[in-house]
Design an enzyme around this catalytic site. Structure first.
Site, PDB file in Angstrom:
ATOM      1  N   SER A  65      32.608  42.717  41.475  1.00  0.00           N
ATOM      2  CA  SER A  65      33.695  42.669  40.500  1.00  0.00           C
ATOM      3  C   SER A  65      34.670  43.821  40.677  1.00  0.00           C
ATOM      4  CB  SER A  65      33.124  42.712  39.074  1.00  0.00           C
ATOM      5  OG  SER A  65      32.377  43.894  38.874  1.00  0.00           O
ATOM      6  N   HIS A 104      34.520  37.216  44.342  1.00  0.00           N
ATOM      7  CA  HIS A 104      34.181  37.584  42.969  1.00  0.00           C
ATOM      8  C   HIS A 104      34.083  36.319  42.134  1.00  0.00           C
ATOM      9  CE1 HIS A 104      35.422  39.777  38.997  1.00  0.00           C
ATOM     10  NE2 HIS A 104      34.137  39.485  39.032  1.00  0.00           N
ATOM     11  N   GLU A 133      37.921  35.020  42.645  1.00  0.00           N
ATOM     12  CA  GLU A 133      38.807  36.002  43.276  1.00  0.00           C
ATOM     13  C   GLU A 133      38.314  36.226  44.704  1.00  0.00           C
ATOM     14  OE1 GLU A 133      40.819  39.202  40.302  1.00  0.00           O
ATOM     15  OE2 GLU A 133      38.670  39.422  40.558  1.00  0.00           O
ATOM     16  N   ASN A 155      39.949  42.412  36.543  1.00  0.00           N
ATOM     17  CA  ASN A 155      39.343  43.540  35.831  1.00  0.00           C
ATOM     18  C   ASN A 155      40.288  44.727  35.710  1.00  0.00           C
ATOM     19  OD1 ASN A 155      36.980  42.273  35.218  1.00  0.00           O
ATOM     20  ND2 ASN A 155      35.844  43.077  36.964  1.00  0.00           N
TER      21      ASN A 155
END
Length: 719
Positions: free
Chosen positions: A416, A437, A449, A487
């Site tokens: 992540s 991800h 991702e 994130n």
């Protein structure tokens, strides 16, 4: 037909049957040329005394995929869709829709004006307009309820999900399934019908509507379904109103008039533009701007997953669901057995809910194989590492994989936020290392991702993007930068939520404000779900001072309030329930922490909550775009809608900012800077676009991305 018209209809004759083939590749939308062709060909068949019946089918793999979205809101060239469909519906010769593939939206509506419908075993039908903020505007809301009943029709239109030929036959959408040659079976079907003096028109079928008249539960159930699955969306309510008109109006044409009125309301509604933005945005996100289309792909015929926990099991299910045999590696036999049990339980749950047959479950379970040995991964085409976020551990695993797995295999890390280049440096194949991800639960969440390392090859990137498509993922490329896209943006969002709590708002007010905006879950409900103790324990073990924004959550942990896992966190939870209940006993903790940090608590409006949290996303997104971490503003919208619960009907944070007005966004940020000048600094790109009255568009493509980003592998870490 005029050359400027798009698409055509081929006309051939087989005995006494005219065959009309829609030819508008790749998916046969109802473009101007197709509408004109249908009108002309129906007239031609009706004026030929030797023709006794007409078959309408599609070239290629689609029957008719639907209306041409590019023509929405424009004055049509040639006949409009309603005119073309009227010619079919009132044909003097019976018309059979021979559905050779997808019949979606306007495609199914075209089939519904035919007298009969037949499909192949692989045909799928549906009215997915709700996914674009629209309703079926060519009679679908009036004809489908007449054919299969208003209750089933409403479920189908509100879900917007296509159904198989088998289910369509069971429900009565189609009359027959072709087991051999569709055209030959269609001709035989019509030969049995042409002797009839009358042929059924769906518009004349009123029995199911009369049965529903006065049955208030049908509309009430549809409204409840829309509230649950389409919260905040405009189009579902309009669909229900259309079906209500179908039930209560004796005149079919009055219902059609109301459908047109409600369709126009959807067409001009802001949600329609937002949802079409996402429709095209997903397709754009799947393309990597600087990688040629002709880039060869590495064939993925088998896969491996390292780690049998929640993420590893979910990733393995994605491979199996795509028909790719997968090995799951774990070094602990007990963990491996537990992980396989969770996978079996997940599939069984799908069977129990009717989303999968027992045979389908057996098939996917047979291609998921547990193993305790790296050697068993020797011949796979890709391995996805899915262990917890620890750079050194991942580097050790990649060293082992580099030795055990064949040289052509792609090695992917499900991380992540860790540095993909640092992971790739532990191998002799950095060109074949990539970040993948997945979002939890990986077998449910659509977002993927795909993180591009500095040495990830074009073939590696193109292959992983194609794999994501095969898995049914909404795949978005991110450069290898701290936090990637999602994130990194999330940090500012949660920072503001925590600051609002310190400044005087309560968790349920913050969550309610953001959920009323359309977020699927407020930040404090999400924190309780994830677990407040994870960061708290990590900080204690590392001897790290608690940041200001974590002081309240850490104070709750000191009171053994960890979130849902022990039924008390920012909220209280009843045993066996995830429904949050207010926790007034926490308010003294909030006040105490605020006082200790010299923060004066005050009344905060819901609008301030929404603006601060959402514009924090937007401002960081502008920085990401300027740095080239994301290829396009639309890619970030895809990330937030598919991975973070942003409402699709608002089009994503960057689209929302465009609609709000970038100048107004900058004004708000400058206003908030009076509260926190360190956090609130408008991104240079945002300021420039605002001053130029511009909008977020495609990101620049810097020649030297790494130099522009200004980072090295040494300053990257987990986010």
């Amino acid at each position: 037909m005029a050359n400027e018209l798009k698409g055509t209809v081929n006309y051939t004759v087989n005995g006494n049957i005219a065959i009309l083939e829609v030819d508008n590749p790749p998916v046969n939308p109802l473009s101007s040329g197709v509408r004109a062709g249908l009108t002309d060909c129906i007239a031609k068949a009706n004026n030929d005394d030797s023709i006794k019946g007409i078959i309408l089918t599609g070239a290629g793999r689609s029957f008719i995929a639907g209306a041409d979205i590019s023509e929405f809101g424009q004055k049509p060239d040639g006949p409009d869709l309603h005119t073309a469909l009227k010619e079919i519906e009132f044909s003097k010769k019976p018309v059979l829709a021979a559905i050779n593939g997808t019949a979606l939206g306007g495609g199914l509506e075209t089939a519904l004006v035919c007298n009969y419908r037949m499909g192949t075993n692989k045909a799928i039908v549906g009215l997915p307009e709700v996914n674009l903020g629209l309703l079926p505007g060519a009679g679908g809301t009036q004809r489908l309820p007449r054919l299969i009943g208003p209750s089933q029709a409403l479920k189908m239109m509100i879900a917007g999900t296509p159904i198989s030929a088998k289910k369509a036959l069971q429900q009565g959408v189609i009359d027959a399934i072709s087991e051999n040659s569709l055209i030959e079976d269609g001709i035989a079907f019509l030969q049995d019908k042409i002797t009839l003096s009358e042929h059924p028109k769906v518009r004349d079928k009123n029995e199911k509507l009369l049965e529903a008249r006065g049955a208030d539960n049908i509309l009430a159930e549809a409204k409840a379904l829309a509230a649950k699955t389409r919260r905040g969306q405009f189009a579902p309510g309009q669909i229900i109103s259309c079906v209500e008109a179908a039930i209560n109006e004796d005149d079919f044409d009055i219902g059609m008039k109301k459908e047109s009125e409600y369709f126009l309301e959807c067409l001009v509604h802001p949600q329609r533009e937002a949802m079409i933005h996402i429709f095209f945005g997903e397709r754009a996100a799947s393309k990597i701007s600087d990688i040629p289309k002709e880039t060869p792909l590495h064939q993925i015929n088998s896969a491996g997953v390292v780690g049998s926990g929640t993420m590893g099991g979910g990733i393995a299910m994605n491979f199996a669901n795509a028909g790719i045999p997968v090995l799951i590696l774990d070094q602990d036999e007990k963990n491996l057995s537990r992980g396989m049990g969770v996978i079996e339980k997940n599939y069984q749950m799908m069977v129990d809910r009717g989303r999968m047959s027992q045979d389908q479950k057996d098939t996917v379970m047979q291609i998921i194989t547990p193993t305790l040995s790296y050697e068993d991964l020797a011949d796979v085409d890709i391995v996805v590492e899915a262990v917890y976020e620890n750079l050194e551990l991942k580097q050790e695993i990649f060293k082992s994989l580099d030795t055990a797995v064949n040289d052509q295999a792609i090695l992917a890390s499900n991380t992540s936020g860790l540095d993909i280049d640092a992971i790739a440096s532990s191998t002799n194949r950095p060109n074949k290392v990539v970040g993948t991800h997945f979002f939890s639960p990986a077998n449910v969440m659509r977002l993927l991702e795909v993180v591009r390392g500095s040495k990830s090859s074009d073939e590696t990137m193109a292959t992983v993007m194609a794999l994501g498509k095969k898995m049914g993922k909404a795949s978005v490329v991110s450069l290898n930068a701290p936090g990637f896209i999602g994130n990194r943006m999330l940090y500012g969002y949660t920072y503001q939520a925590n600051m609002l709590l310190l400044e005087g708002a309560l968790p349920n007010q913050i969550d309610s404000a953001l959920e009323s905006f359309g977020m699927s879950m407020g930040p404090f409900r999400m924190m309780d779900l994830v677990g407040l103790d994870l960061g708290w324990r990590a900080r204690k073990l590392g001897g790290i001072e608690t940041p200001l924004t974590n002081k309240i959550s850490d104070a709750l942990c000191e009171q053994d309030r960890f979130g849902q896992k022990n039924s008390k966190g920012f909220y209280n939870y009843s045993e066996g329930s995830r429904a949050p209940n207010p926790a007034p006993e926490n308010e003294s903790i909030y006040k105490e922490v605020s006082e200790k940090n010299n923060i004066q608590r005050r009344e905060i409006s819901d609008q301030e909550i929404i603006d601060r949290c959402i514009f924090a996303l937007v401002n960081e997104g502008a920085k990401i775009l300027e740095e080239g971490v994301s290829q396009r503003a639309g890619d970030m919208d895809i990330v937030y809608i598919n991975g973070y619960g942003f409402p699709i009907w608002r089009g994503g944070p960057m689209f929302y900012a465009n609609q709000f007005g970038l100048g107004k966004v900058v004004e708000k940020i400058n206003e908030f800077a009076e509260l926190d000048k360190n956090f609130w600094k408008p991104a240079p790109m945002l300021e420039k676009l605002a001053s130029d009255s511009g909008l977020f568009g495609e990101a620049p493509a810097p020649e030297d991305r790494a130099k522009k980003l200004g980072f090295t592998t040494g300053n990257m870490g987990g986010v």
